[in-house]
Design an enzyme around this catalytic site. Sequence first.
Site, PDB file in Angstrom:
ATOM      1  N   SER A 164      19.619  -3.107  34.863  1.00  0.00           N
ATOM      2  CA  SER A 164      21.001  -2.622  34.743  1.00  0.00           C
ATOM      3  C   SER A 164      20.922  -1.172  34.284  1.00  0.00           C
ATOM      4  O   SER A 164      19.909  -0.754  33.707  1.00  0.00           O
ATOM      5  CB  SER A 164      21.744  -3.451  33.693  1.00  0.00           C
ATOM      6  OG  SER A 164      22.849  -2.742  33.176  1.00  0.00           O
ATOM      7  N   TYR A 190      21.362  -7.085  25.547  1.00  0.00           N
ATOM      8  CA  TYR A 190      21.450  -6.732  26.965  1.00  0.00           C
ATOM      9  C   TYR A 190      20.597  -5.491  27.255  1.00  0.00           C
ATOM     10  O   TYR A 190      19.810  -5.470  28.206  1.00  0.00           O
ATOM     11  CB  TYR A 190      22.917  -6.515  27.360  1.00  0.00           C
ATOM     12  CG  TYR A 190      23.088  -6.512  28.867  1.00  0.00           C
ATOM     13  CD1 TYR A 190      22.900  -7.679  29.601  1.00  0.00           C
ATOM     14  CD2 TYR A 190      23.414  -5.347  29.547  1.00  0.00           C
ATOM     15  CE1 TYR A 190      23.028  -7.685  30.988  1.00  0.00           C
ATOM     16  CE2 TYR A 190      23.555  -5.341  30.929  1.00  0.00           C
ATOM     17  CZ  TYR A 190      23.364  -6.506  31.640  1.00  0.00           C
ATOM     18  OH  TYR A 190      23.487  -6.507  33.010  1.00  0.00           O
TER      19      TYR A 190
HETATM   20  N1  LIG Z   1      27.781  -7.599  37.461  1.00  0.00           N
HETATM   21  C1  LIG Z   1      27.396  -6.384  37.100  1.00  0.00           C
HETATM   22  O1  LIG Z   1      28.215  -5.466  36.993  1.00  0.00           O
HETATM   23  C2  LIG Z   1      25.938  -6.108  36.841  1.00  0.00           C
HETATM   24  C3  LIG Z   1      25.540  -4.788  36.633  1.00  0.00           C
HETATM   25  C4  LIG Z   1      24.210  -4.508  36.388  1.00  0.00           C
HETATM   26  C5  LIG Z   1      23.285  -5.542  36.341  1.00  0.00           C
HETATM   27  N2  LIG Z   1      23.704  -6.813  36.547  1.00  0.00           N
HETATM   28  C6  LIG Z   1      22.681  -7.861  36.506  1.00  0.00           C
HETATM   29  O2  LIG Z   1      22.729  -8.574  37.727  1.00  0.00           O
HETATM   30  C7  LIG Z   1      22.388  -9.947  37.502  1.00  0.00           C
HETATM   31  C8  LIG Z   1      23.515 -10.836  37.989  1.00  0.00           C
HETATM   32  O3  LIG Z   1      24.716 -10.483  37.342  1.00  0.00           O
HETATM   33  P1  LIG Z   1      26.098 -11.181  37.671  1.00  0.00           P
HETATM   34  O4  LIG Z   1      27.152 -10.193  37.450  1.00  0.00           O
HETATM   35  O5  LIG Z   1      26.019 -11.878  38.963  1.00  0.00           O
HETATM   36  O6  LIG Z   1      26.162 -12.239  36.478  1.00  0.00           O
HETATM   37  P2  LIG Z   1      26.802 -13.675  36.467  1.00  0.00           P
HETATM   38  O7  LIG Z   1      27.027 -14.006  35.036  1.00  0.00           O
HETATM   39  O8  LIG Z   1      27.967 -13.752  37.405  1.00  0.00           O
HETATM   40  O9  LIG Z   1      25.631 -14.564  37.056  1.00  0.00           O
HETATM   41  C9  LIG Z   1      24.504 -14.894  36.321  1.00  0.00           C
HETATM   42  C10 LIG Z   1      24.095 -16.297  36.739  1.00  0.00           C
HETATM   43  O10 LIG Z   1      22.946 -16.662  35.969  1.00  0.00           O
HETATM   44  C11 LIG Z   1      23.091 -18.021  35.608  1.00  0.00           C
HETATM   45  N3  LIG Z   1      22.280 -18.325  34.437  1.00  0.00           N
HETATM   46  C12 LIG Z   1      22.559 -18.028  33.145  1.00  0.00           C
HETATM   47  N4  LIG Z   1      21.608 -18.533  32.362  1.00  0.00           N
HETATM   48  C13 LIG Z   1      20.705 -19.143  33.153  1.00  0.00           C
HETATM   49  C14 LIG Z   1      19.510 -19.849  32.917  1.00  0.00           C
HETATM   50  N5  LIG Z   1      19.042 -20.064  31.677  1.00  0.00           N
HETATM   51  N6  LIG Z   1      18.835 -20.337  33.986  1.00  0.00           N
HETATM   52  C15 LIG Z   1      19.301 -20.173  35.251  1.00  0.00           C
HETATM   53  N7  LIG Z   1      20.451 -19.522  35.532  1.00  0.00           N
HETATM   54  C16 LIG Z   1      21.137 -19.023  34.478  1.00  0.00           C
HETATM   55  C17 LIG Z   1      24.569 -18.203  35.354  1.00  0.00           C
HETATM   56  O11 LIG Z   1      24.951 -19.570  35.432  1.00  0.00           O
HETATM   57  C18 LIG Z   1      25.177 -17.340  36.449  1.00  0.00           C
HETATM   58  O12 LIG Z   1      25.473 -18.093  37.597  1.00  0.00           O
HETATM   59  C19 LIG Z   1      22.112 -10.068  36.019  1.00  0.00           C
HETATM   60  O13 LIG Z   1      20.733  -9.908  35.788  1.00  0.00           O
HETATM   61  C20 LIG Z   1      22.879  -8.916  35.444  1.00  0.00           C
HETATM   62  O14 LIG Z   1      22.380  -8.520  34.201  1.00  0.00           O
HETATM   63  C21 LIG Z   1      25.008  -7.123  36.796  1.00  0.00           C
END
Ligand SMILES: NC(=O)c1ccc[n+]([C@@H]2O[C@H](COP(=O)([O-])OP(=O)(O)OC[C@H]3O[C@@H](n4cnc5c(N)ncnc54)[C@H](O)[C@@H]3O)[C@@H](O)[C@H]2O)c1
Length: 279
Positions: A164, A190
């Site tokens: 991120s 985070y």
């Molecule tokens: N959405 C954003 O703006 C953004 C920006 C930068 C980075 N990211 C990164 O992208 C990735 C996805 O983000 P997102 O927005 O889709 O998040 P999200 O919360 O929508 O999805 C994360 C998923 O991980 C699952 N999860 C949580 N704990 C778990 C575990 N112990 N085992 C298996 N699955 C588990 C959750 O159930 C969820 O479905 C993450 O690594 C996040 O840090 C997201």
Amino acid sequence: MSAAEMYRPMKNYDLSDQVAVITGGAGLLGREYGDVLSAAGAHVVVADILGTKAADVAAQVNKKSGVEAMSHATDVASPESVKDLINTTIDKFGRIDILVNNAALDPKFDAAHHGEHTSNFENFPFAKWQESLDVNVTGMFLCAQAVAGPMLEAKSGIIVNISSTYGLVGPDQRLYEREGEANQYKPVTYSVAKAAVLGLTRYLATYFRGSGIRVNTLTPGGVVADHDEEFMERYAEKTILNRMANPEEISSALLFLVSPASSYMTGSNLIVDGGWTAW
Ligand SMILES: NC(=O)c1ccc[n+]([C@@H]2O[C@H](COP(=O)([O-])OP(=O)(O)OC[C@H]3O[C@@H](n4cnc5c(N)ncnc54)[C@H](O)[C@@H]3O)[C@@H](O)[C@H]2O)c1
């Protein structure tokens, strides 16, 4: 053979018969990743701690792309659960070509999670620190370790670890402030976890030298979800492109990283953040 036939760069994006495991595959970006990889022809394994949601996503992927998809209720923080994910995948498809280490506890600041993140650093609960690092860092270690054997045996494989912008720069906590309300904070875990992802990528890329396995980081910026106007405006000001990302703008970068189009990249970091970290 004509020159046009010989040079076909789009063929690099054909993932037919490849098998891709996406952790956190039922989440906001995980779903997008499933769509793009299956559209490119890959069999997709939607692995998520929310097993029912993962099954729904796998069914949708299958319906949209016609490519066989499966789901697995996986807890990436559990070595047994991760081993079961990999064994089940190999049993079903006979191979694993791609691991997208995407699962994370990612505190959201959209309408549905309003007021949830009021814990300041001074009082940040130890249990939360441990839980987040277990999922966001140890989870990636366990999944990479579990695919290492099959990938080494196959002499090929691609691992993409999702970081991120907050793994590169500190959060601007002003984004989360609202007049007359208790302050909210993007938690310390985070930033720490997302910075660790960069180290894990570099370690694995160098460790796997000569093995046919490539490892890279994808660093997304903030993706539009159900954020309020104030958040969207403040976020936009932090970027050069003056807006948040659409999910497809992140998934198309993932497609590049998992495909032969990125065959000269390993140990690297692809930043897709609208310019947030370039100021
Ligand atoms: N959405 C954003 O703006 C953004 C920006 C930068 C980075 N990211 C990164 O992208 C990735 C996805 O983000 P997102 O927005 O889709 O998040 P999200 O919360 O929508 O999805 C994360 C998923 O991980 C699952 N999860 C949580 N704990 C778990 C575990 N112990 N085992 C298996 N699955 C588990 C959750 O159930 C969820 O479905 C993450 O690594 C996040 O840090 C997201």
